[in-house]
Design a protein around this motif. Structure first.
Motif, PDB file in Angstrom:
ATOM      1  N   CYS A  25      28.056  24.993  42.311  1.00 52.27           N
ATOM      2  CA  CYS A  25      27.977  26.357  42.823  1.00 52.27           C
ATOM      3  C   CYS A  25      28.520  26.529  44.238  1.00 52.27           C
ATOM      4  CB  CYS A  25      26.550  26.876  42.708  1.00 52.27           C
ATOM      5  SG  CYS A  25      26.176  27.297  41.011  1.00 52.27           S
ATOM      6  N   THR A  26      29.826  26.455  44.348  1.00 53.11           N
ATOM      7  CA  THR A  26      30.495  26.838  45.588  1.00 53.11           C
ATOM      8  C   THR A  26      30.782  28.336  45.509  1.00 53.11           C
ATOM      9  OG1 THR A  26      32.696  26.484  44.669  1.00 53.11           O
ATOM     10  CG2 THR A  26      31.624  24.576  45.721  1.00 53.11           C
ATOM     11  N   GLY A  27      31.089  28.925  46.637  1.00 49.17           N
ATOM     12  CA  GLY A  27      31.431  30.347  46.650  1.00 49.17           C
ATOM     13  C   GLY A  27      32.599  30.661  45.734  1.00 49.17           C
ATOM     14  N   ASP A  28      33.625  29.805  45.734  1.00 51.26           N
ATOM     15  CA  ASP A  28      34.802  30.038  44.897  1.00 51.26           C
ATOM     16  C   ASP A  28      34.466  29.931  43.407  1.00 51.26           C
ATOM     17  OD1 ASP A  28      36.424  30.457  47.111  1.00 51.26           O
ATOM     18  OD2 ASP A  28      37.115  28.377  47.184  1.00 51.26           O
ATOM     19  N   PHE A  29      33.651  28.932  43.050  1.00 49.20           N
ATOM     20  CA  PHE A  29      33.277  28.749  41.649  1.00 49.20           C
ATOM     21  C   PHE A  29      32.474  29.955  41.148  1.00 49.20           C
ATOM     22  CE2 PHE A  29      30.398  27.080  38.332  1.00 49.20           C
ATOM     23  CZ  PHE A  29      31.340  26.609  37.432  1.00 49.20           C
ATOM     24  N   ILE A  30      31.508  30.396  41.953  1.00 49.96           N
ATOM     25  CA  ILE A  30      30.700  31.553  41.570  1.00 49.96           C
ATOM     26  C   ILE A  30      31.565  32.803  41.503  1.00 49.96           C
ATOM     27  CG2 ILE A  30      28.798  33.061  42.262  1.00 49.96           C
ATOM     28  CD1 ILE A  30      27.497  30.510  43.497  1.00 49.96           C
ATOM     29  N   ALA A  31      32.462  32.968  42.466  1.00 45.10           N
ATOM     30  CA  ALA A  31      33.340  34.142  42.486  1.00 45.10           C
ATOM     31  C   ALA A  31      34.185  34.218  41.219  1.00 45.10           C
ATOM     32  CB  ALA A  31      34.230  34.115  43.721  1.00 45.10           C
ATOM     33  N   SER A  32      34.594  33.070  40.693  1.00 52.56           N
ATOM     34  CA  SER A  32      35.381  33.087  39.454  1.00 52.56           C
ATOM     35  C   SER A  32      34.530  33.561  38.273  1.00 52.56           C
ATOM     36  CB  SER A  32      35.999  31.723  39.176  1.00 52.56           C
ATOM     37  OG  SER A  32      35.022  30.783  38.823  1.00 52.56           O
ATOM     38  N   SER A  33      33.253  33.220  38.275  1.00 54.43           N
ATOM     39  CA  SER A  33      32.365  33.677  37.207  1.00 54.43           C
ATOM     40  C   SER A  33      32.036  35.160  37.343  1.00 54.43           C
ATOM     41  CB  SER A  33      31.072  32.851  37.206  1.00 54.43           C
ATOM     42  OG  SER A  33      30.190  33.313  36.206  1.00 54.43           O
ATOM     43  N   VAL A  34      31.793  35.589  38.579  1.00 51.13           N
ATOM     44  CA  VAL A  34      31.474  36.997  38.843  1.00 51.13           C
ATOM     45  C   VAL A  34      32.728  37.868  38.713  1.00 51.13           C
ATOM     46  CG1 VAL A  34      30.608  38.617  40.590  1.00 51.13           C
ATOM     47  CG2 VAL A  34      29.542  36.375  40.362  1.00 51.13           C
ATOM     48  N   ASN A  35      33.898  37.236  38.897  1.00 50.51           N
ATOM     49  CA  ASN A  35      35.190  37.911  38.904  1.00 50.51           C
ATOM     50  C   ASN A  35      35.295  38.875  40.088  1.00 50.51           C
ATOM     51  OD1 ASN A  35      37.795  38.338  38.035  1.00 50.51           O
ATOM     52  ND2 ASN A  35      37.227  39.964  36.609  1.00 50.51           N
ATOM     53  N   THR A  36      35.012  38.307  41.260  1.00 54.16           N
ATOM     54  CA  THR A  36      35.111  39.080  42.496  1.00 54.16           C
ATOM     55  C   THR A  36      35.631  38.179  43.606  1.00 54.16           C
ATOM     56  OG1 THR A  36      33.951  40.686  43.885  1.00 54.16           O
ATOM     57  CG2 THR A  36      32.747  38.676  43.349  1.00 54.16           C
ATOM     58  N   ASN A  37      35.823  38.751  44.747  1.00 53.66           N
ATOM     59  CA  ASN A  37      36.326  38.029  45.902  1.00 53.66           C
ATOM     60  C   ASN A  37      35.282  37.035  46.406  1.00 53.66           C
ATOM     61  OD1 ASN A  37      36.942  37.475  48.751  1.00 53.66           O
ATOM     62  ND2 ASN A  37      38.502  39.066  48.515  1.00 53.66           N
ATOM     63  N   PRO A  38      35.675  35.798  46.719  1.00 52.33           N
ATOM     64  CA  PRO A  38      34.724  34.811  47.232  1.00 52.33           C
ATOM     65  C   PRO A  38      34.004  35.263  48.512  1.00 52.33           C
ATOM     66  CG  PRO A  38      36.771  33.726  46.632  1.00 52.33           C
ATOM     67  CD  PRO A  38      37.010  35.203  46.513  1.00 52.33           C
ATOM     68  N   VAL A  39      34.643  36.102  49.302  1.00 51.98           N
ATOM     69  CA  VAL A  39      34.004  36.608  50.525  1.00 51.98           C
ATOM     70  C   VAL A  39      32.751  37.411  50.174  1.00 51.98           C
ATOM     71  CG1 VAL A  39      34.302  38.138  52.517  1.00 51.98           C
ATOM     72  CG2 VAL A  39      36.151  36.601  51.841  1.00 51.98           C
ATOM     73  N   ILE A  40      32.823  38.197  49.126  1.00 56.87           N
ATOM     74  CA  ILE A  40      31.662  38.989  48.683  1.00 56.87           C
ATOM     75  C   ILE A  40      30.541  38.044  48.244  1.00 56.87           C
ATOM     76  CG2 ILE A  40      30.842  40.574  46.889  1.00 56.87           C
ATOM     77  CD1 ILE A  40      33.665  41.891  47.063  1.00 56.87           C
ATOM     78  N   VAL A  41      30.894  37.030  47.485  1.00 57.33           N
ATOM     79  CA  VAL A  41      29.898  36.063  47.007  1.00 57.33           C
ATOM     80  C   VAL A  41      29.252  35.348  48.189  1.00 57.33           C
ATOM     81  CG1 VAL A  41      29.587  33.895  45.738  1.00 57.33           C
ATOM     82  CG2 VAL A  41      30.891  35.774  44.728  1.00 57.33           C
ATOM     83  N   ARG A  42      30.058  34.907  49.141  1.00 59.25           N
ATOM     84  CA  ARG A  42      29.501  34.211  50.307  1.00 59.25           C
ATOM     85  C   ARG A  42      28.590  35.123  51.121  1.00 59.25           C
ATOM     86  NH1 ARG A  42      34.078  30.934  49.565  1.00 59.25           N
ATOM     87  NH2 ARG A  42      35.646  32.161  50.628  1.00 59.25           N
TER      88      ARG A  42
END
Length: 151
Positions: A25-42
């Motif tokens: 669960c890195t920001g990039d990995f989660i962002a790919s699942s959420v299908n959004t920008n990694p900045v939003i996830v972080r």
């Protein structure tokens, strides 16, 4: 119609992933699942960290829950990510006419009803945990019984 911020559903998505597969669960990995920008996830992960729900491992990546999934309610998540302004889900229009019998009393009457509606929703959120969400997600995806980091 203005909706409640999507931070809530993204935060539940993040916590569900961290509960199931923390090492990935890195920001990039989660962002790919959420299908959004990694900045939003972080940004949302930072809110969850501030609320004491997750620990983020900088550098090496990955995250861990700081509580057991059954001890994190959807209400905890809702509060952690500030989905409503000033704690009120409903806003009122500005400056209704005080000369009008409806205008001068509508907010007072309606506020009572809307406060009760918000309380009922928050009560319902308090009854559902991240574990329960994950059990439903895993069952729906055919992965029942895989609530560990092996996914």
């Amino acid at each position: 119609m203005k909706q409640i911020s999507n931070r809530f559903s993204i935060a539940v998505h993040i916590l569900s992933m961290v509960a199931v597969m923390p090492a990935k669960c890195t920001g990039d990995f989660i962002a790919s699942s959420v299908n959004t920008n990694p900045v939003i996830v972080r940004r949302i992960m930072s809110m969850l960290k501030k609320a004491g729900l997750i620990k983020i491992r900088p550098g090496v990546g990955g995250s861990n829950l700081l509580k057991e999934p059954e001890d994190i309610s959807l209400l905890d998540v809702y509060r952690a990510v500030d989905v409503v302004e000033d704690g009120h889900m409903f806003n009122f229009h500005k400056d209704p006419s005080q000369a009008c019998p409806v205008g001068k009393t509508i907010e007072q009457v309606l506020r009572r009803e809307l406060t009760e509606a918000q309380s009922a929703m928050e009560q319902r959120l308090s009854q559902t945990s991240i574990r329960q969400v994950n059990e439903q997600v895993l069952a729906a995806s055919g992965l029942s019984g895989h609530m560990d980091s092996s996914l």
